[in-house]
Design an enzyme around this catalytic site. Structure first.
Site, PDB file in Angstrom:
ATOM      1  N   GLU A  65      -6.469  -7.542  -0.445  1.00 33.45           N
ATOM      2  CA  GLU A  65      -6.826  -7.591   0.976  1.00 33.45           C
ATOM      3  C   GLU A  65      -8.267  -7.168   1.173  1.00 33.45           C
ATOM      4  O   GLU A  65      -8.743  -6.216   0.546  1.00 33.45           O
ATOM      5  CB  GLU A  65      -5.986  -6.603   1.789  1.00 33.45           C
ATOM      6  CG  GLU A  65      -4.545  -6.925   1.979  1.00 33.45           C
ATOM      7  CD  GLU A  65      -3.864  -5.836   2.811  1.00 33.45           C
ATOM      8  OE1 GLU A  65      -4.538  -5.158   3.607  1.00 33.45           O
ATOM      9  OE2 GLU A  65      -2.661  -5.656   2.632  1.00 33.45           O
ATOM     10  N   GLU A  72       0.838  -1.204   0.000  1.00 29.66           N
ATOM     11  CA  GLU A  72       0.000   0.000   0.000  1.00 29.66           C
ATOM     12  C   GLU A  72       0.876   1.258   0.000  1.00 29.66           C
ATOM     13  O   GLU A  72       0.847   2.054   0.951  1.00 29.66           O
ATOM     14  CB  GLU A  72      -0.939   0.007   1.196  1.00 29.66           C
ATOM     15  CG  GLU A  72      -1.998  -1.078   1.130  1.00 29.66           C
ATOM     16  CD  GLU A  72      -3.060  -0.932   2.209  1.00 29.66           C
ATOM     17  OE1 GLU A  72      -2.810  -0.235   3.206  1.00 29.66           O
ATOM     18  OE2 GLU A  72      -4.150  -1.507   2.039  1.00 29.66           O
TER      19      GLU A  72
END
Ligand code: GAL
Length: 676
Positions: free
Chosen positions: A325, A167
């Site tokens: 995710e 991320e």
């Protein structure tokens, strides 16, 4: 009873898709953090993964401190053991480069890699991701580790994909340190060539901000009054580019040592993390992946989930993508962390598959017993294998296995919804007519209305090819280039329907107002001209003469070449136009100069989708989403009653032959091959 009307998006004669993912079918996966557990747990992990049908794991995201316990000293022994166990167990590895969290020895030695916030406060170690993407020192250490990882595991048969960092930009999308200031100046010099061009672009004649050299330029740190908006916008662009640059640097090392193995990094497309321009990132990925967690701070979290999925597909150029995710149940970072009820895990996961995901991943395999995320859900909860949550995970694994043939199939939509991060960054800056206006709000509202009608939208960049669509929605596109309006005009002239909402086309790429009346870039396309904005006080509403209700925004609007569809019946501008329509050859261009409430938005979306022949449900039902993906019809029922939708074919989740219609229980889903 519902029937699907329209044909464009639902044709069944297209080619079979091929998945772009290096995993089989629609894969179930998760982050695996074995370093949090004793070695004795690892074999049990693999056995339970097999039981759950886990096809891939993301390994090593936060392992730097244990892989390189001291500078330049690498310990891969324990990691080799994990990789070996996974390989023997038939579990594919999405190998992280492990650079997401620098270990304390690095930040202790080199505190200059630590980020600084707008107020000048250092963000200290003790958490994760405490580094500056433009720091040459950090880059050197990170690439040394990546090199080690790539050399050691680059041709391991279990390693099917590389996962750069994690991320990128999470927590620290922007950094205001001197290190980033220097990199910002280089970026600006590259963009503008000379400082006069920067002065022109930034409008520095205002408030005596004229620069004589790039050396005088700073990031937009805390200032006495409103900072220069173009400086803010360029800093947002620079920051997104700085993270992308870090991605490229790691990726290039991987490509050198691990040719042919695809590389990704997980995007954050949800709206609380809105700092990367992923349309620019998508082409740099071998596989696009995103992380998405239901955000219960939203009034409509599932609608936001659908929007983010459609936007992710947009960043992937329409190709399938990976949900890297998500959560099996609650997260730990919202004010109140809502648990998923039985069935929700399946429906939420299939919502992502319906919208183009070829794999469903979760954070994380086993719920941590220590650390800041110990109350975050996982595939194996604290309660262990003997738990309803693990049984539901096993059920999800079976469901994904049953729909494996969906992998690679394209989602085709008749509607394009235009989206641009740069426009949203600029729109949401300070000192605008209404601090209540948020760019994404209009996008979410229109997307939700379309979803409830069963109309699928591609969320795409404003300069995309629009020729495959029937309807183009332009929600609050505050900033756009000169190319957008002519493209929309051509689309409408070819028979398409365009809908533009308030506060669109206002500025150019430098955030300079387009003069001559609003909505600047779209005046001619829409045949309207507004002389002033009249935002409404918080809580105030206006009524339209067609019965609709609106709030937030009105404009002193006149028509130059359009018919008035609805006028204000009250409020500050009674009798003046609120909704207009201009006929453009075979098509039309609509303008909505106010924020319609959900009922009025849905009513207008209903009319436009029917008129434009958009494939959709004829009779929408509450809580039901219907999405066509290639040869498969997904029916998701989040409502409280069973629903029946017309379909003929084979239901893949155990329903068998479907003739005429399929009935779906509450908190459940159906996937029908053949569909109608
Ligand atoms: C993501 C992150 C994961 C985990 C998760 C919790 O942003 O990539 O490592 O922290 O959030 O929801």
């Amino acid at each position: 009873m519902c029937v699907l009307v329209g044909t464009c998006g639902y044709s069944s004669d297209r080619d079979e898709g091929t998945s772009v993912l290096p995993f089989d079918g629609i894969s179930l996966g998760c982050d695996y953090n074995p370093e949090q557990w004793p070695r004795s747990v690892w074999p049990e992990d693999v056995a339970l993964m097999q039981e759950a049908g886990v096809g891939f794991v993301t390994l090593g995201v936060f392992s730097w401190g244990l892989l390189e316990p001291r500078p330049g000293e690498f310990d891969f022994g324990w990691f080799d053991e994990v990789v070996g166990l996974l390989h023997e167990g038939g579990i594919a590895i999405d190998m992280a480069t492990a650079t997401a969290a620098p270990p304390p020895w690095l930040t202790h030695r080199h505190p200059e890699v630590l980020p600084v916030d707008r107020e000048g406060r250092t963000l200290w170690p003790g958490s994760r991701q405490s580094f500056i993407p433009s720091s040459p020192v950090f880059r050197e250490y990170a690439l040394r580790l990546v090199e080690q990882m790539a050399q050691r595991y680059g041709s391991h048969p279990a390693v099917r994909m590389w996962h750069v960092s994690n991320e990128l930009g999470c927590h620290i999308g922007k950094d205001w340190s001197d290190v980033s200031a220097a990199a910002f100046r280089v970026w600006l010099a590259d963009r503008y060539g000379d400082v006069d061009a920067l002065n022109e672009a930034w409008g520095t004649a205002f408030w005596s901000q004229h620069y004589t050299s790039f050396d005088e330029v700073l990031p937009p740190r805390i200032t006495p009054a409103v900072p220069n908006p173009t400086q803010e916008l360029d800093f947002a662009r620079f920051s997104s580019d700085a993270w992308l640059d870090h991605y490229r640097a790691e990726r290039d090392v991987l490509r050198r040592h691990s040719p042919g193995v695809p590389v990704t990094t997980n995007f954050m497309v949800a709206d609380h993390q809105y700092e990367q321009d992923y349309f620019g990132w998508g082409p740099e990925m071998d596989v696009v992946s995103q992380d998405h967690y239901l955000d219960h701070r939203h009034a409509h979290p599932h609608a936001e989930q659908s929007f983010a999925a459609d936007l992710t597909r947009g960043t992937a150029g329409g190709r399938p993508w990976l949900l890297m995710e998500s959560a099996t149940s609650a997260v730990n970072w919202q004010p109140v962390n809502i648990t998923k009820l039985p069935g929700e895990l399946l429906v939420d996961s299939l919502r992502q598959v319906a919208r183009g995901a070829d794999g469903i991943g979760f954070f994380q395999w086993r719920a941590s017993k220590a650390g800041g995320e110990k109350f975050h859900s996982a595939l194996v909860p604290h309660a262990g294998r003997d738990s309803a949550r693990f049984r539901e995970v096993v059920g999800l694994g079976a469901a994904l296995a049953a729909i494996g043939e969906v992998a690679g199939e394209p989602v085709r939509a008749d509607v394009a919804l235009l989206h641009d991060w740069e426009s949203h960054w600029a729109c949401d800056l300070d000192s605008h007519p209404s601090g209540e206006l948020r760019a994404l709000d209009a996008a979410h509202r229109w997307h939700r209305a379309l979803t409830e009608l069963g109309a699928t939208a591609d969320v795409v960049h404003p300069e995309s090819d629009l020729s495959a669509y029937r309807l183009v929605v332009v929600p609050t596109l505050y900033l756009c280039s000169d190319r957008v309006a002519p493209a929309l005009e051509a689309f409408a002239a070819a028979g398409g329907t365009v809908l533009v909402t308030y506060f669109s086309g206002i500025v150019d790429g430098h955030d300079h107002v387009r003069l001559g009346g609003y909505p600047g870039a779209f005046r001619d396309l829409l045949g309207v001209r507004a002389e002033e904005f009249t935002p409404l006080p918080v809580g105030a509403t206006v009524t339209l003469d067609d019965g609709g209700t609106a709030d937030l925004w009105t404009e002193v609007l006149g028509v130059t070449d359009a018919e008035v569809v609805a006028r204000y019946a009250d409020g500050p501008l009674p009798g003046t136009p609120a909704v207009t329509r201009r006929a453009v050859s075979a098509g039309s261009a609509w303008y909505v100069a106010t924020r319609l409430d959900h009922a009025a938005t849905t009513a207008l979306a209903d009319r436009l989708t029917r008129d434009a022949g958009v494939a959709r449900l004829d009779e929408p039902q509450e809580g039901v989403e219907v999405v066509r993906r290639g040869h498969f019809l997904f029916v998701l029922n989040r409502g409280e009653r069973p629903v029946t939708v017309p379909a003929t074919g084979t239901e893949l989740l155990g329903g068998g032959a479907v003739t005429g219609s399929v009935t779906v229980a509450p908190a459940s889903a159906a996937v029908v091959r053949g569909g109608r």
